[in-house]
Design a protein around this motif. Structure first.
Motif, PDB file in Angstrom:
ATOM      1  N   UNK A 165      54.853  32.256 -10.877  1.00 20.88           N
ATOM      2  CA  UNK A 165      54.833  31.986 -12.314  1.00 20.88           C
ATOM      3  C   UNK A 165      53.955  32.973 -13.064  1.00 20.88           C
ATOM      4  N   UNK A 166      52.833  33.383 -12.465  1.00 23.11           N
ATOM      5  CA  UNK A 166      51.917  34.297 -13.136  1.00 23.11           C
ATOM      6  C   UNK A 166      51.812  35.592 -12.330  1.00 23.11           C
ATOM      7  N   UNK A 167      50.644  35.886 -11.802  1.00 22.61           N
ATOM      8  CA  UNK A 167      50.393  37.040 -10.952  1.00 22.61           C
ATOM      9  C   UNK A 167      49.499  36.607  -9.811  1.00 22.61           C
ATOM     10  N   UNK A 168      49.343  37.490  -8.819  1.00 23.24           N
ATOM     11  CA  UNK A 168      48.568  37.116  -7.644  1.00 23.24           C
ATOM     12  C   UNK A 168      47.112  36.825  -7.989  1.00 23.24           C
ATOM     13  N   UNK A 169      46.557  37.482  -9.035  1.00 25.58           N
ATOM     14  CA  UNK A 169      45.169  37.193  -9.423  1.00 25.58           C
ATOM     15  C   UNK A 169      45.037  35.752  -9.918  1.00 25.58           C
ATOM     16  N   UNK A 170      46.010  35.303 -10.703  1.00 23.84           N
ATOM     17  CA  UNK A 170      46.018  33.919 -11.170  1.00 23.84           C
ATOM     18  C   UNK A 170      46.140  32.960  -9.980  1.00 23.84           C
ATOM     19  N   UNK A 171      47.016  33.323  -9.024  1.00 26.40           N
ATOM     20  CA  UNK A 171      47.234  32.459  -7.862  1.00 26.40           C
ATOM     21  C   UNK A 171      45.954  32.294  -7.044  1.00 26.40           C
ATOM     22  N   UNK A 172      45.254  33.401  -6.799  1.00 28.61           N
ATOM     23  CA  UNK A 172      44.020  33.317  -6.031  1.00 28.61           C
ATOM     24  C   UNK A 172      42.958  32.508  -6.769  1.00 28.61           C
ATOM     25  N   UNK A 173      42.891  32.671  -8.100  1.00 29.95           N
ATOM     26  CA  UNK A 173      41.939  31.891  -8.888  1.00 29.95           C
ATOM     27  C   UNK A 173      42.233  30.401  -8.804  1.00 29.95           C
ATOM     28  N   UNK A 174      43.519  30.032  -8.920  1.00 30.71           N
ATOM     29  CA  UNK A 174      43.902  28.623  -8.868  1.00 30.71           C
ATOM     30  C   UNK A 174      43.639  28.034  -7.487  1.00 30.71           C
ATOM     31  N   UNK A 296      37.002  33.549 -11.180  1.00 31.68           N
ATOM     32  CA  UNK A 296      37.660  34.340 -10.141  1.00 31.68           C
ATOM     33  C   UNK A 296      38.662  35.300 -10.775  1.00 31.68           C
ATOM     34  N   UNK A 297      39.397  34.823 -11.771  1.00 34.70           N
ATOM     35  CA  UNK A 297      40.355  35.672 -12.473  1.00 34.70           C
ATOM     36  C   UNK A 297      39.636  36.825 -13.171  1.00 34.70           C
ATOM     37  N   UNK A 298      38.505  36.532 -13.810  1.00 32.83           N
ATOM     38  CA  UNK A 298      37.728  37.576 -14.478  1.00 32.83           C
ATOM     39  C   UNK A 298      37.225  38.595 -13.465  1.00 32.83           C
ATOM     40  N   UNK A 299      36.787  38.120 -12.313  1.00 38.58           N
ATOM     41  CA  UNK A 299      36.260  39.012 -11.278  1.00 38.58           C
ATOM     42  C   UNK A 299      37.358  39.905 -10.694  1.00 38.58           C
ATOM     43  N   UNK A 300      38.563  39.356 -10.489  1.00 37.94           N
ATOM     44  CA  UNK A 300      39.668  40.134  -9.921  1.00 37.94           C
ATOM     45  C   UNK A 300      40.288  41.074 -10.945  1.00 37.94           C
TER      46      UNK A 300
END
Length: 322
Positions: A165-174, A296-300
């Motif tokens: 639905x989003x991107x891998x950075x969003x997925x890792x954050x979630x 986490x999203x901000x960091x990635x």
């Protein structure tokens, strides 16, 4: 006049002390792991094995009275619940009495069953034991494995869903937020030695869904604002997005907590562990969706140039980092 717990236009800086929030989370996780390593979980009958007795009587069931009658027998963990069925007659009252496995075997002896029958007959004359079933340690071990697999598969499915639905950075954050919530919930149950049974596994899966809902709402707004504010720093876009959804997040959490607290106070011992897990999960899930997933999203980092939108479910940001 509408009730507003949070003003409509807020401008909190959620990342001013992001190191502090992550430090608090890391400390709680370390404490939870230490507690789990030192004393483990207080597994209930579902995971330790035991005996389930189905009773039937013509007198109304009082769970507290049943429990008080069995306490002198010192049988360890006992769970008592009333069974409701519209097909039952008016004078047909059914209960399930679950007694943990005893030290000398996986099921309680015939003498102990007779003692339980006598104790309950004193408070519910004429009570009958319709069935007596035992669950051994092997089956209980399989339940532990199945429960761990269920939670792991749920988190894995979330990872794939958010990635698409989003991107891998969003997925890792979630997923980081979900793992954070599950680990801290298990840690609290270990520290407080609250009974951990299959109902708590159901609570963990519910917490995963609740936390994910909060995180997706924030991430949806982040995605919209990344299109709108293409030149703003990512931290500022995240702050704007969280502030815009803050009122909704707080109102949802507060109304959910009102219902859960009522259940905790009035629901009785049978569901108290489940409700406690849900109360903790709502609080920690709200916290993690704001301070963990977004940090986490901000960091990635995330890619900022938005390609021409399409109707497919894989729209991605272009390859330019903040």
């Amino acid at each position: 006049m509408r009730l507003k717990l949070i003003p409509e236009n807020t401008s909190f800086d959620f990342f001013k002390r992001w190191k502090l929030w992550l430090g608090i989370s890391a400390l709680m996780i370390v404490v939870g792991f230490a507690s789990f390593a030192l004393q483990g979980l207080n597994f209930g009958i579902d995971f330790r094995g035991g005996t389930t007795i189905r009773t039937e009587s013509t007198t109304e069931i009082d769970v507290g009275t049943y429990r008080a009658a069995l306490e002198p027998l010192e049988l360890g963990d006992i769970t008592i619940s009333e069974v409701f069925d519209p097909t039952f007659a008016e004078d047909q009252h059914v209960a399930m009495v679950r007694i943990q496995a005893q030290a000398d075997g996986e099921s309680i002896s015939g003498e102990v069953i007779a003692d339980v029958n006598a104790a309950l007959d004193a408070v519910a004359p004429g009570i009958k034991f319709v069935s007596v079933e035992s669950v051994g340690p092997k089956v209980s071990g399989e339940l532990v494995q199945t429960a761990v697999l269920a939670v792991a598969l749920a988190i894995g499915a979330v990872l794939i869903y958010i990635w698409l639905r989003f991107e891998w950075q969003f997925a890792l954050g979630a997923v980081a937020a979900l793992v954070h919530d599950v680990v801290l919930t298990i840690g609290v149950f270990s520290e407080l030695q609250i009974k951990f049974d299959l109902a708590i596994i159901a609570a963990l899966l519910t917490i995963v869904g609740y936390s994910l809902n909060d995180t997706v709402v924030v991430f949806d707004r982040v995605r919209e604002n990344l299109r709108r504010y293409k030149k703003k720093p990512l931290a500022e876009v995240l702050n704007i997005s969280i502030n815009e959804t803050l009122s909704r997040t707080v109102m949802t959490s507060v109304t959910t907590l009102l219902a859960l607290i009522s259940l905790y106070v009035l629901g009785g011992d049978v569901i108290r562990g489940f409700v406690f897990a849900m109360i903790w999960g709502v609080i920690i899930g709200t916290y993690s969706s704001i301070f963990v997933a977004s940090t986490i999203l901000l960091w990635l980092g995330v890619k900022r140039d938005w390609t021409k939108p399409s109707n497919t479910a894989g729209n991605q940001f272009a390859n330019i980092d903040t």
